[in-house]
Design a protein around this motif. Structure first.
Motif, short mmCIF file in Angstrom:
data_model
loop_
_atom_site.label_atom_id
_atom_site.label_comp_id
_atom_site.label_asym_id
_atom_site.label_seq_id
_atom_site.Cartn_x
_atom_site.Cartn_y
_atom_site.Cartn_z
N ASN A 42 0.94 -1.24 0.10
CA ASN A 42 -0.08 0.12 0.12
C ASN A 42 0.75 1.18 -0.10
O ASN A 42 0.48 2.06 -0.76
N LYS A 48 2.39 1.84 -3.35
CA LYS A 48 1.21 1.66 -4.41
C LYS A 48 0.74 3.35 -4.12
O LYS A 48 0.47 3.97 -5.03
N TYR A 49 0.45 3.85 -2.85
CA TYR A 49 -0.15 5.35 -2.82
C TYR A 49 0.72 6.30 -2.49
O TYR A 49 0.28 7.46 -2.28
N ASP A 82 5.16 6.18 5.11
CA ASP A 82 5.44 6.57 3.75
C ASP A 82 5.27 8.00 3.59
O ASP A 82 5.00 8.65 4.55
N ARG A 131 -12.49 2.56 -0.05
CA ARG A 131 -11.20 3.29 -0.80
C ARG A 131 -11.43 4.53 -0.84
O ARG A 131 -12.23 5.13 -1.47
N SER A 132 -10.18 5.16 -0.47
CA SER A 132 -10.35 6.62 -0.08
C SER A 132 -9.90 7.31 -1.49
O SER A 132 -9.11 6.81 -2.36
N ALA A 159 -6.05 8.76 -2.21
CA ALA A 159 -5.07 8.13 -2.33
C ALA A 159 -5.20 7.37 -3.79
O ALA A 159 -4.36 7.18 -4.63
N THR A 160 -6.55 6.87 -3.85
CA THR A 160 -6.70 5.99 -5.26
C THR A 160 -7.12 6.76 -6.28
O THR A 160 -7.34 6.17 -7.48
N GLY A 208 -6.94 -2.78 -6.78
CA GLY A 208 -7.20 -3.00 -5.31
C GLY A 208 -8.82 -3.08 -5.31
O GLY A 208 -9.51 -2.34 -5.89
N VAL A 209 -9.30 -3.61 -4.24
CA VAL A 209 -10.53 -3.77 -3.84
C VAL A 209 -11.03 -3.33 -2.58
O VAL A 209 -12.16 -3.51 -2.14
N GLY A 210 -9.98 -2.72 -1.73
CA GLY A 210 -10.26 -2.26 -0.36
C GLY A 210 -10.62 -3.36 0.73
O GLY A 210 -11.22 -3.19 1.57
N LEU A 224 -6.71 -3.67 4.19
CA LEU A 224 -6.73 -3.25 5.30
C LEU A 224 -7.71 -3.88 6.44
O LEU A 224 -7.42 -4.20 7.65
P1 ADP Z 1 -6.92 -1.27 -1.60
O1 ADP Z 1 -5.42 -0.95 -1.55
O2 ADP Z 1 -7.02 -2.71 -2.20
O3 ADP Z 1 -7.69 -0.13 -2.03
P2 ADP Z 1 -6.57 -1.69 1.39
O4 ADP Z 1 -7.64 -1.86 2.36
O5 ADP Z 1 -5.23 -2.12 1.53
O6 ADP Z 1 -7.48 -1.58 0.05
O7 ADP Z 1 -6.85 0.01 1.63
C1 ADP Z 1 -7.97 0.76 1.66
C2 ADP Z 1 -7.70 2.27 1.17
O8 ADP Z 1 -6.98 2.74 2.21
C3 ADP Z 1 -7.03 2.41 -0.05
O9 ADP Z 1 -8.05 2.28 -1.02
C4 ADP Z 1 -6.67 3.79 0.16
O10 ADP Z 1 -7.44 4.77 -0.16
C5 ADP Z 1 -6.34 3.93 1.65
N1 ADP Z 1 -4.89 3.73 1.93
C6 ADP Z 1 -4.23 2.51 2.26
N2 ADP Z 1 -2.84 2.53 2.33
C7 ADP Z 1 -2.52 3.93 2.18
C8 ADP Z 1 -1.46 4.72 2.14
N3 ADP Z 1 -0.05 4.34 2.53
N4 ADP Z 1 -1.48 5.88 2.08
C9 ADP Z 1 -2.58 6.74 1.69
N5 ADP Z 1 -3.70 5.85 1.51
C10 ADP Z 1 -3.83 4.75 1.78
#
Ligand code: ADP
Length: 733
Positions: free
Chosen positions: A615, A618-619, A643, A662-663, A666-667, A673-675, A678
């Motif tokens: 993550n 990725k983000y 990060d 999913r925020s 960030a996304t 990703g499917v959320g 976490l």
């Molecule tokens: P995915 O990565 O598949 O979307 P996750 O459950 O791992 O699902 O993450 C949920 C959401 O949390 C992500 O879609 C993202 O919006 C936010 N997120 C997770 N990790 C980070 C990060 N390191 N920085 C910013 N946003 C993050």
């Protein structure tokens, strides 16, 4: 009373008495042709005397029957001493019949009375004959006449007592005994008067005038006596009526016994109480009760009411129950004689008491119903509130407070729109208002004071209160947020998962087809590159399927954790090493000074860490570094992944741990990703007795950190984890 209402034993008694009367008359018929002028004159005189005595009789009521105090038998006692039996019999026949007809008695009553008097007088004549009555101047003859007339009295009294006891369903003795002494006295007085009249007539006819005084006196004495008996009875009945009206309030009043009492008190043929409650009209008679529904705008229902036969005889005399403000009905009294002032006052008084009783009954019912309703509304999980015709909130139940977070003091009296927002107010305004039964529902959103949104499913029904013609609306609101979210989740899940499954499948299929068709570069490096890509996509598919399996295990409570004692520093370093190989310069490791022993499932810890690092990669922008550190604090091991990415808003910091969340920040632009990562990570760490949390500043990167219990410090929680694991295994076995 109607002849039809007469019980059959009474009918038989009437028939027998009338027949005996005819027989008594028949005995005298042969004698009539021998009459002289004087006899005819005597018949007329005695009949006239009987008629007058009957007309001036004083009635005393016994339930439905009336017993009359009259001077008739005084006339007959005189006749017994002065005239031939046939003359007396015919005089009795004529006098009684005319007297009864002139009082408009029912035919069966006339037949019975005439019959029993004829039998009675015949018995007296026979006794007098047998005893051998002599000269009128002889006092012995008077005694004999007295005794003979006693026979007549016995026949009359017993036949009347018999008929009353049959009509009233009482014992013969109970009807006979109470008034017996007064009846005997009355009879004896009459006898003395009759004998005196006969003696006066035979010595000097003019002396009969002297009798006027004792006759008038005894008449007046009877009247007073009868009036006092009547008054006493009335008081008793009034008392009974009062007790009845002050009975328990909870019971619906039944006025049938009351109507019977009124019949007695007012000496009426019938009394009916016609009580109106909303659309229901109930006619309470002493022997019947009918209920009708009068529906507004339905003339046929009114016709039914009009055609009710409320009584057979006279036009009713009426007293209103209630006043102009609130009318409850009427009391109808069916009686030949008009109500005098005393009776009218009494009737009005009772009508007033009935009105009060009905009003109290209604109030009691309403209070009870309100208390019950308030209890139900106060305890129901559904929100219930009412909107007054002017659009303001009139009531607000506790469930509404819970759902909307708005206290009733803030809601009541304010416009619906101000309390629930314009969107909900509009939904309520456009709801189809059902007068009764099932109302159609509509869903809409309300915002709580903390900014969160709730989905409410609302239904509306109109209600009318007693005072206002305009209708309020009662709205029932059911909180369906969870349902709507679940529905949304299902929808998101299907579209997300199908999208995520398709993404790696498309290149996989493309490469396989190219390989099959032989349209790939044959250079081994190119092939290697193809295989690498295909492997990556397959791993992605595997990860996704693994995630889905984990979610299903979490939801069914069967998450499989196999904790062991592990050295956390080594495990994290090894994994960071793997990432370093792929993203050589980005991921950095900061290890602990000494080995950190934790009690956890190594594979699951790797799964969580891998998710956090990927993550972070990725983000956050490519050029930024990811710092992974392992240490300990407060007796726990702590792993943090930091990060320099876009950060996460405060409002979203909890939400990103929800399934499929999913925020946007960030996304943005990323579809990978499917959320679920976490959500799974937090559940795994929870299952190993640790905690996973995020701290972040928007624009300043994020730090995801999880704790795990150190195995030497928290052997207890370690044991808890191992017990949980054992349970989980047993459940999945
Ligand atoms: P995915 O990565 O598949 O979307 P996750 O459950 O791992 O699902 O993450 C949920 C959401 O949390 C992500 O879609 C993202 O919006 C936010 N997120 C997770 N990790 C980070 C990060 N390191 N920085 C910013 N946003 C993050």
């Amino acid at each position: 009373m109607n002849t039809n209402d007469v019980p059959s034993p009474v009918r038989i008694l009437v028939a027998v008495t009338a027949s005996l009367g005819v027989a008594a008359l028949a005995i005298r018929l042969p004698d009539i042709p021998t009459w002289e002028r004087g006899d005819v004159f005597a018949v007329l005189l005695l009949a006239a005397g009987t008629l007058i005595a009957e007309r001036f009789s004083i009635p005393l009521r016994h339930g439905t029957e009336i017993v009359n105090f009259a001077l008739s038998d005084a006339v007959w006692a005189a006749g017994l001493l002065l005239v031939r039996p046939s003359v007396l019999t015919v005089a009795v026949l004529l006098g009684v019949t005319l007297g009864q007809v002139s009082q408009r008695r029912a035919p069966y009553k006339i037949a019975f009375n005439v019959g029993q008097f004829l039998v009675g007088i015949t018995v007296a004549e026979a006794l007098f004959g047998v005893l051998g009555g002599g000269s009128i101047t002889d006092s012995w003859t008077w005694t004999l006449a007295f005794v003979a007339m006693g026979g007549c009295f016995v026949v009359n009294a017993s036949s009347i007592v018999l008929v009353v006891s049959l009509m009233e369903h009482k014992r013969f003795i109970d009807v006979l005994v109470p008034p017996l002494h007064i009846n005997v006295l009355h009879w004896a007085g009459n006898m003395v008067l009759g004998i005196l009249a006969a003696v006066a007539w035979s010595t000097s006819a003019a002396a009969i005038v002297l009798l006027a005084a004792p006759i008038a006196l005894s008449f007046a004495a009877y009247r007073v006596r009868v009036a006092s008996v009547k008054e006493r009875n009335d008081w008793r009945r009034m008392y009974e009526a009062g007790t009845y009206l002050s009975g328990p309030l909870g019971k619906r009043p039944d006025f049938q016994p009351f109507a019977r009492l009124l019949e007695d008190i007012l000496q009426a043929e019938a009394v009916e109480l016609i009580v109106v409650e909303d659309e229901q009209v109930t006619v309470h008679g002493s022997r019947h009760k009918h209920t009708f529904r009068v529906i507004e705008g339905d003339p046929s229902s009114v016709d039914t009411l009009v055609s009710v036969r409320v009584g057979s005889t006279p036009t009713p005399q009426i007293a209103l129950i209630g006043d102009e403000e609130q009318m409850h009905g009427v009391i109808a009294v069916y009686r030949e004689a008009p109500l005098d002032e005393r009776d009218s006052a009494l009737l009005d008084n009772l009508a007033g008491q009935i009105a009060l009783r009905l009003r109290n009954h209604r109030l009691f019912g309403e209070t009870l119903e309100q208390a019950r309703l308030a209890q139900i509304i106060g305890h129901t999980a559904d929100g219930i509130f009412t909107v007054a015709p002017d659009g303001t909130v009139a009531s607000w139940n506790p469930a509404m407070e819970l759902i909307t977070g708005c206290h009733r003091d803030r809601a009541i009296g304010r416009l619906c729109e101000e309390v629930l927002g314009p969107r909900m107010a509009e939904t309520i305004a456009s709801l189809p208002i059902a007068p009764t039964g099932d109302a159609k529902a509509s869903d809409s959103l309300v915002e709580r004071p903390d900014g969160s949104l709730r989905w409410l499913r609302v239904r509306a029904q109109s209600i009318r209160d007693h005072e206002h013609a305009a209708r309020s609306i009662v709205v029932v609101a059911h909180d369906v947020t969870a349902e709507v979210q679940a529905e949304q989740l299902k929808h998101d899940f299907v579209s997300l998962v199908s999208h995520e499954l398709r993404t790696p499948l498309t290149p996989l299929k493309g490469f396989l087809r190219s390989l099959l068709d032989g349209i790939v570069e044959d250079a081994p490096e190119a092939r290697q590159e193809y295989y690498r890509i295909m492997l990556r996509q397959t791993e992605r598919l595997e990860r996704l399927i693994g995630d889905l399996l984990d979610v299903s295990q979490i939801e069914s409570g069967n998450l499989l954790i196999e904790p062991k004692q592990i050295e956390l520093g080594y495990l994290v370093r090894r994994q960071v090493g793997d990432f370093e190989r792929q993203h050589s310069d980005r991921v950095r490791f900061h290890g602990p000074g000494a080995p950190l022993l934790v009690y956890a499932d190594a594979m699951r810890v790797e799964q969580v860490l891998s998710n956090l690092i990927s993550n972070a990669l990725k983000y956050s922008p490519r050029e930024t570094a990811i710092e992974v550190s392992v240490g300990s604090a407060d007796g726990k091991a702590v792993v943090a992944v930091q990060d320099r990415g876009p950060g996460i808003t405060e409002a979203e910091q909890e939400r990103i741990f929800e399934r499929f969340y999913r925020s946007d920040t960030a996304t943005a632009g990323r579809t990978n990703g499917v959320g679920l990562g976490l959500f799974i990570a937090r559940n795994l760490i929870d299952a190993m007795s640790g905690e996973l949390a995020v701290s972040s500043e928007l624009g300043d990167g994020s730090t995801f950190a999880f704790t795990l219990p150190l195995s030497y410090a928290t052997s207890k929680s370690g044991r808890a984890a191992s017990e949980r694991s054992a349970r989980v295994k047993a459940a999945t076995a």
